[in-house]
Design an enzyme around this catalytic site. Structure first.
Site, PDB file in Angstrom:
ATOM      1  CB  SER A 223      -0.939   0.004   1.202  1.00 36.06           C
ATOM      2  OG  SER A 223      -0.222  -0.065   2.420  1.00 36.06           O
ATOM      3  CG  MET A 224       2.768   2.320  -2.506  1.00 33.53           C
ATOM      4  SD  MET A 224       3.350   2.227  -4.220  1.00 33.53           S
ATOM      5  CE  MET A 224       1.820   1.782  -5.061  1.00 33.53           C
ATOM      6  N   GLY A 225      -0.695   4.638   0.177  1.00 33.03           N
ATOM      7  CA  GLY A 225      -1.555   5.778   0.443  1.00 33.03           C
ATOM      8  C   GLY A 225      -2.289   6.226  -0.806  1.00 33.03           C
ATOM      9  N   GLY A 228      -1.721   4.613  -4.337  1.00 33.05           N
ATOM     10  CA  GLY A 228      -2.347   3.384  -4.781  1.00 33.05           C
ATOM     11  C   GLY A 228      -1.797   2.129  -4.148  1.00 33.05           C
ATOM     12  N   GLY A 254      -5.555   1.121   6.011  1.00 34.91           N
ATOM     13  CA  GLY A 254      -4.779  -0.076   5.705  1.00 34.91           C
ATOM     14  C   GLY A 254      -5.471  -1.341   6.170  1.00 34.91           C
ATOM     15  CG  ASP A 255      -6.349  -1.579  10.181  1.00 31.18           C
ATOM     16  OD1 ASP A 255      -5.168  -1.971  10.031  1.00 31.18           O
ATOM     17  OD2 ASP A 255      -6.681  -0.752  11.038  1.00 31.18           O
TER      18      ASP A 255
END
Length: 314
Positions: A223-225, A228, A254-255
Site C-alpha cells: 500500500s502506498m496511500g 495506490g 490499511g486495515d
C-alpha cells in the site's frame, strides 16, 4: 466461512478533530469519539460488513474491556457477518491511542498498554491453535504488546501456518522481518515499512518487486496511500489507483484494504475486481472516523473511480 482476526495489542482509539492544531496552546475540539480498535479488530469489522463471520482474538486488558464487550454486543444486531469475542483477558488496561485530526493530517499519540505474562501467552497459544484449525483464514495484525517479543511472534506464526493454509499478516518493524521468513498466504506492508526492513528504496513497482521476489508468500499487497496499491501474486502484478478523497482520518485505511483483499480472495472474486473493491473500500475508510465498510451505494459511486490494471512484464 469464518476468519480468525488476531490483535495482540489492541487499543481504544480516541479521535479528536480540531481546526488548526496549535502546539503548546489550548485547542478546542470540533468533535471526538472513542472506538474499540486495533488492526485485527478493525479488519474483523470490515470482514463482517462484507458478510464474513469473524472471531476477534488476542490479548485484552481486563480493567477497561467494557467498550470492546459493547462492540461485540452491538455487532449481534447488525447486518452482515458476526464478530465473536475470542480475546484472552489479561491484568491491567488496554492502551488508549489519541488521534488528533486536523484537516487531512492525523497526529498519533499511542499508549503503552498492558504487560503480558508467560501464563497469558500459554493461554493464548492454546486457544489460537484450536481456533485456527476451525477457520478458513487467519489474520495477525498490529504491534506486539509488552512481554511478547519477536521470538514469541515467530512461534505464533509457525503454529498458525501449521494449523491453517491461509495466514495473512499486517505488521511492521522487527515483526515484519520475522513474518517475511514464513510461508504465508498474504502480507500487506506499505512502502515505508519495506524500506525500514530492507534499507533499500521501495517506491516504484520495480523496486518493490526486487525486494519481495524471494519471499515464499502467495500475495504481497504493497500500500502506498493516495499513490495506490501494488499487488504481487506469483508471476502476476496488479496496480490500483484510488479515487481522490476528502481525507477525514487515515486511521483504519490499511486495515480496510487488507480485509477487503482477504474477502475478495475468499469470496472468489476475479483478481481485478477483488483489487478494485478493496481499493474502493480503503478509499472510503479515509472519509470517515471509525470502522465501517462502504455500503452498496457508496461502493457503486467509488468503484468507477478506481483505476486497476495488470502490469506488463519487464
Amino acid at each position: 466461512m469464518s476468519v480468525l482476526c488476531i490483535t495482540l495489542n489492541p487499543a481504544i482509539d480516541m479521535t479528536v478533530s480540531v481546526d488548526g492544531l496549535r502546539v503548546g496552546e489550548v485547542n478546542r475540539a470540533l468533535s471526538s469519539q472513542s472506538d474499540a480498535a486495533g488492526k485485527g479488530l478493525n479488519a474483523a469489522q470490515i470482514l463482517a460488513d462484507l458478510g464474513i463471520d469473524t472471531i476477534a482474538s488476542g490479548f485484552l486488558g481486563a480493567d477497561n474491556a467494557a467498550i470492546f464487550e459493547q462492540l461485540f454486543t452491538d455487532r449481534q444486531t447488525m447486518q452482515g457477518g458476526s464478530v465473536q469475542d475470542g480475546f484472552v483477558r489479561v491484568a491491567g488496561e488496554t492502551r488508549t491511542n489519541i488521534k488528533i485530526t486536523d484537516n487531512s493530517t492525523t497526529t498519533d499519540i499511542n499508549g503503552k498498554g498492558f504487560l503480558v505474562s508467560d501464563a497469558d501467552k500459554q493461554m493464548l497459544f492454546k486457544q489460537l491453535g484450536d481456533l485456527a484449525k476451525e477457520c478458513q483464514a487467519v489474520l495477525v495484525a498490529g504491534s506486539l504488546p509488552q512481554g511478547f517479543d519477536v521470538g514469541d511472534f515467530d512461534k505464533l506464526l509457525s503454529a498458525l501456518t501449521a494449523a491453517c493454509d491461509k495466514v495473512a499478516v499486517d505488521v511492521s518493524g522487527d515483526a515484519l522481518k520475522v513474518a517475511f521468513k514464513h510461508k504465508l498466504w498474504l502480507i500487506k506492508p506499505n512502502d515505508d515499512e519495506l524500506f525500514e526492513v530492507f534499507h533499500k528504496p521501495a517506491k516504484t513497482l520495480q523496486e518493490q518487486r526486487a525486494l519481495i521476489v524471494d519471499l515464499d508468500i502467495d500475495n504481497v499487497i504493497v500500500s502506498m496511500g493516495s499513490q495506490g496499491v501494488n499487488w504481487f501474486s506469483g508471476d502476476k502484478v496488479y496496480q490500483a489507483t484510488p479515487p481522490k478523497m476528502t481525507v477525514v482520518s487515515t486511521v483504519g485505511a490499511g486495515d480496510t484494504l487488507v480485509a477487503g483483499m482477504m474477502a475478495g480472495l475468499l469470496q472468489g472474486l476475479d483478481d481485478l475486481n477483488a483489487l478494485a473493491r478493496a481499493t474502493a473500500l480503503s478509499a472510503h475508510a479515509v472519509s470517515i472516523v471509525g470502522f465501517r465498510a462502504a455500503n452498496d451505494d457508496e461502493l457503486s459511486r467509488l468503484l468507477p473511480q478506481v483505476e486497476v490494471r495488470q502490469a506488463a512484464d519487464d
